[in-house]
Design a protein around this motif. Structure first.
Motif, PDB file in Angstrom:
ATOM      1  N   HIS A  18       0.854  -1.190   0.000  1.00 53.26           N
ATOM      2  CA  HIS A  18       0.000   0.000   0.000  1.00 53.26           C
ATOM      3  C   HIS A  18       0.893   1.244   0.000  1.00 53.26           C
ATOM      4  CE1 HIS A  18      -2.764  -3.100   1.382  1.00 53.26           C
ATOM      5  NE2 HIS A  18      -3.725  -2.348   0.868  1.00 53.26           N
ATOM      6  N   ARG A  19       1.552   1.465  -1.136  1.00 56.17           N
ATOM      7  CA  ARG A  19       2.481   2.590  -1.269  1.00 56.17           C
ATOM      8  C   ARG A  19       2.067   3.599  -2.344  1.00 56.17           C
ATOM      9  NH1 ARG A  19       6.941   1.850   1.746  1.00 56.17           N
ATOM     10  NH2 ARG A  19       7.549  -0.254   2.292  1.00 56.17           N
ATOM     11  N   ASP A  20       1.224   3.174  -3.267  1.00 51.59           N
ATOM     12  CA  ASP A  20       0.823   4.058  -4.359  1.00 51.59           C
ATOM     13  C   ASP A  20      -0.141   5.131  -3.837  1.00 51.59           C
ATOM     14  OD1 ASP A  20       0.486   4.522  -7.440  1.00 51.59           O
ATOM     15  OD2 ASP A  20      -1.549   4.474  -6.586  1.00 51.59           O
ATOM     16  N   GLY A  22      -2.438   6.954  -5.305  1.00 55.71           N
ATOM     17  CA  GLY A  22      -3.826   6.766  -5.730  1.00 55.71           C
ATOM     18  C   GLY A  22      -4.509   5.665  -4.949  1.00 55.71           C
ATOM     19  N   ASN A  23      -3.818   4.565  -4.734  1.00 61.17           N
ATOM     20  CA  ASN A  23      -4.393   3.459  -3.973  1.00 61.17           C
ATOM     21  C   ASN A  23      -4.651   3.870  -2.530  1.00 61.17           C
ATOM     22  OD1 ASN A  23      -5.328   0.815  -3.478  1.00 61.17           O
ATOM     23  ND2 ASN A  23      -3.309   0.166  -2.823  1.00 61.17           N
ATOM     24  N   LEU A  24      -3.736   4.610  -1.949  1.00 66.93           N
ATOM     25  CA  LEU A  24      -3.934   5.077  -0.577  1.00 66.93           C
ATOM     26  C   LEU A  24      -5.160   5.981  -0.471  1.00 66.93           C
ATOM     27  CD1 LEU A  24      -0.204   5.842   0.242  1.00 66.93           C
ATOM     28  CD2 LEU A  24      -1.605   4.049   1.311  1.00 66.93           C
ATOM     29  N   LEU A  25      -5.336   6.860  -1.446  1.00 68.60           N
ATOM     30  CA  LEU A  25      -6.481   7.767  -1.432  1.00 68.60           C
ATOM     31  C   LEU A  25      -7.787   7.014  -1.685  1.00 68.60           C
ATOM     32  CD1 LEU A  25      -4.889  10.830  -3.242  1.00 68.60           C
ATOM     33  CD2 LEU A  25      -5.354  10.561  -0.790  1.00 68.60           C
ATOM     34  N   ILE A  26      -7.732   6.021  -2.562  1.00 67.69           N
ATOM     35  CA  ILE A  26      -8.918   5.183  -2.800  1.00 67.69           C
ATOM     36  C   ILE A  26      -9.303   4.460  -1.507  1.00 67.69           C
ATOM     37  CG2 ILE A  26      -9.717   3.060  -3.928  1.00 67.69           C
ATOM     38  CD1 ILE A  26      -8.176   4.065  -6.454  1.00 67.69           C
ATOM     39  N   HIS A  27      -8.330   3.863  -0.834  1.00 67.72           N
ATOM     40  CA  HIS A  27      -8.611   3.106   0.381  1.00 67.72           C
ATOM     41  C   HIS A  27      -9.194   3.979   1.498  1.00 67.72           C
ATOM     42  CE1 HIS A  27      -6.763  -0.459  -1.250  1.00 67.72           C
ATOM     43  NE2 HIS A  27      -6.908  -1.098  -0.093  1.00 67.72           N
ATOM     44  N   ILE A  28      -8.727   5.204   1.626  1.00 67.14           N
ATOM     45  CA  ILE A  28      -9.198   6.051   2.724  1.00 67.14           C
ATOM     46  C   ILE A  28     -10.668   6.433   2.541  1.00 67.14           C
ATOM     47  CG2 ILE A  28      -8.594   8.375   1.908  1.00 67.14           C
ATOM     48  CD1 ILE A  28      -7.814   6.966   5.416  1.00 67.14           C
ATOM     49  N   VAL A  29     -11.180   6.279   1.331  1.00 66.25           N
ATOM     50  CA  VAL A  29     -12.605   6.515   1.060  1.00 66.25           C
ATOM     51  C   VAL A  29     -13.369   5.187   1.001  1.00 66.25           C
ATOM     52  CG1 VAL A  29     -14.242   7.390  -0.663  1.00 66.25           C
ATOM     53  CG2 VAL A  29     -12.136   8.661  -0.185  1.00 66.25           C
ATOM     54  N   ALA A  30     -12.803   4.203   0.314  1.00 63.90           N
ATOM     55  CA  ALA A  30     -13.513   2.949   0.064  1.00 63.90           C
ATOM     56  C   ALA A  30     -13.676   2.082   1.318  1.00 63.90           C
ATOM     57  CB  ALA A  30     -12.814   2.156  -1.039  1.00 63.90           C
ATOM     58  N   VAL A  31     -12.694   2.076   2.194  1.00 63.74           N
ATOM     59  CA  VAL A  31     -12.814   1.242   3.399  1.00 63.74           C
ATOM     60  C   VAL A  31     -13.934   1.748   4.305  1.00 63.74           C
ATOM     61  CG1 VAL A  31     -11.657   0.433   5.497  1.00 63.74           C
ATOM     62  CG2 VAL A  31     -10.468   0.321   3.294  1.00 63.74           C
ATOM     63  N   PRO A  32     -13.998   3.059   4.615  1.00 65.72           N
ATOM     64  CA  PRO A  32     -15.151   3.519   5.400  1.00 65.72           C
ATOM     65  C   PRO A  32     -16.487   3.288   4.683  1.00 65.72           C
ATOM     66  CG  PRO A  32     -13.403   5.145   5.480  1.00 65.72           C
ATOM     67  CD  PRO A  32     -13.001   4.112   4.459  1.00 65.72           C
ATOM     68  N   GLN A  67     -11.270  -0.679  -4.506  1.00 67.72           N
ATOM     69  CA  GLN A  67     -10.019  -1.165  -3.923  1.00 67.72           C
ATOM     70  C   GLN A  67      -9.265  -2.085  -4.875  1.00 67.72           C
ATOM     71  OE1 GLN A  67     -10.156  -2.152   0.393  1.00 67.72           O
ATOM     72  NE2 GLN A  67     -12.281  -1.463   0.188  1.00 67.72           N
ATOM     73  N   GLY A  68      -9.983  -2.881  -5.628  1.00 64.61           N
ATOM     74  CA  GLY A  68      -9.335  -3.730  -6.626  1.00 64.61           C
ATOM     75  C   GLY A  68      -8.598  -2.896  -7.666  1.00 64.61           C
ATOM     76  N   ARG A  69      -9.233  -1.837  -8.105  1.00 59.84           N
ATOM     77  CA  ARG A  69      -8.578  -0.938  -9.072  1.00 59.84           C
ATOM     78  C   ARG A  69      -7.380  -0.249  -8.448  1.00 59.84           C
ATOM     79  NH1 ARG A  69     -13.480   1.488 -12.783  1.00 59.84           N
ATOM     80  NH2 ARG A  69     -14.070  -0.560 -13.559  1.00 59.84           N
ATOM     81  N   GLY A  70      -7.511   0.116  -7.196  1.00 61.17           N
ATOM     82  CA  GLY A  70      -6.381   0.740  -6.503  1.00 61.17           C
ATOM     83  C   GLY A  70      -5.198  -0.194  -6.393  1.00 61.17           C
ATOM     84  N   HIS A  71      -5.473  -1.459  -6.087  1.00 61.64           N
ATOM     85  CA  HIS A  71      -4.377  -2.429  -5.953  1.00 61.64           C
ATOM     86  C   HIS A  71      -3.661  -2.678  -7.275  1.00 61.64           C
ATOM     87  CE1 HIS A  71      -4.268  -3.625  -1.794  1.00 61.64           C
ATOM     88  NE2 HIS A  71      -5.596  -3.578  -1.762  1.00 61.64           N
ATOM     89  N   ARG A  72      -4.338  -2.490  -8.382  1.00 63.66           N
ATOM     90  CA  ARG A  72      -3.672  -2.655  -9.680  1.00 63.66           C
ATOM     91  C   ARG A  72      -2.600  -1.597  -9.897  1.00 63.66           C
ATOM     92  NH1 ARG A  72      -8.855  -2.941 -13.097  1.00 63.66           N
ATOM     93  NH2 ARG A  72      -9.874  -4.585 -11.956  1.00 63.66           N
ATOM     94  N   ARG A  73      -2.654  -0.512  -9.174  1.00 66.65           N
ATOM     95  CA  ARG A  73      -1.674   0.568  -9.291  1.00 66.65           C
ATOM     96  C   ARG A  73      -0.375   0.259  -8.536  1.00 66.65           C
ATOM     97  NH1 ARG A  73      -3.914   5.804 -10.288  1.00 66.65           N
ATOM     98  NH2 ARG A  73      -2.196   6.565  -9.018  1.00 66.65           N
ATOM     99  N   GLU A  74      -0.427  -0.704  -7.646  1.00 64.81           N
ATOM    100  CA  GLU A  74       0.707  -1.003  -6.771  1.00 64.81           C
ATOM    101  C   GLU A  74       1.813  -1.776  -7.487  1.00 64.81           C
ATOM    102  OE1 GLU A  74       1.350  -0.018  -3.753  1.00 64.81           O
ATOM    103  OE2 GLU A  74      -0.594   0.780  -3.152  1.00 64.81           O
ATOM    104  N   ALA A  75       3.053  -1.495  -7.102  1.00 60.25           N
ATOM    105  CA  ALA A  75       4.195  -2.234  -7.637  1.00 60.25           C
ATOM    106  C   ALA A  75       4.169  -3.682  -7.152  1.00 60.25           C
ATOM    107  CB  ALA A  75       5.496  -1.559  -7.199  1.00 60.25           C
TER     108      ALA A  75
END
Length: 119
Positions: A18-20, A22-32, A67-75
């Motif tokens: 969880h370093r990207d 975009g993914n971090l920003l997606i997660h901070i909205v999608a998890v809640p 979150q799935g789309r966010g994870h695709r951004r990760e190295a």
């Protein structure tokens, strides 16, 4: 099959996956969103409201897809799922325990600060 020591296993590489930005920003909205939808679904089931239950399930699916789309951004890609039980257990634990721990520990903020900003 549910992984043994799921909490420790999931946390062991969570920061690295969880370093990207975009993914971090997606997660901070999608998890809640997922958490609220879960509570809404429970309330809908208790109150026997089909409409509210459908809305809750749609919100849960939206959170999952985001979150799935966010994870695709990760190295580093997440470990592939080993079936339905593995998927459900890992996803629910991430939403309710691991990601909140990631935020409260300061690791989310640290990773966001280290993430490259878009050019």
């Amino acid at each position: 099959m549910i992984r043994p020591n799921l909490l420790a296993w999931q946390w062991s590489d969570y920061v690295a996956k969880h370093r990207d930005r975009g993914n971090l920003l997606i997660h901070i909205v999608a998890v809640p969103l997922f958490q609220l939808a879960t509570l809404l679904l429970i309330g809908a089931l208790v109150g026997r409201s089909v409409t509210v239950a459908v809305i809750a399930v749609i919100a849960m699916v939206v959170a999952l897809v985001l979150q799935g789309r966010g994870h695709r951004r990760e190295a580093e890609a997440p470990t592939p799922f080993d079936g339905a039980a593995d998927f459900v257990s890992r996803f629910v634990v991430e939403q309710w325990i691991t990601f909140p721990r990631f935020v409260v520990s300061g690791a989310w903020s640290a990773n966001l600060q280290c993430a490259r900003r878009p050019a």
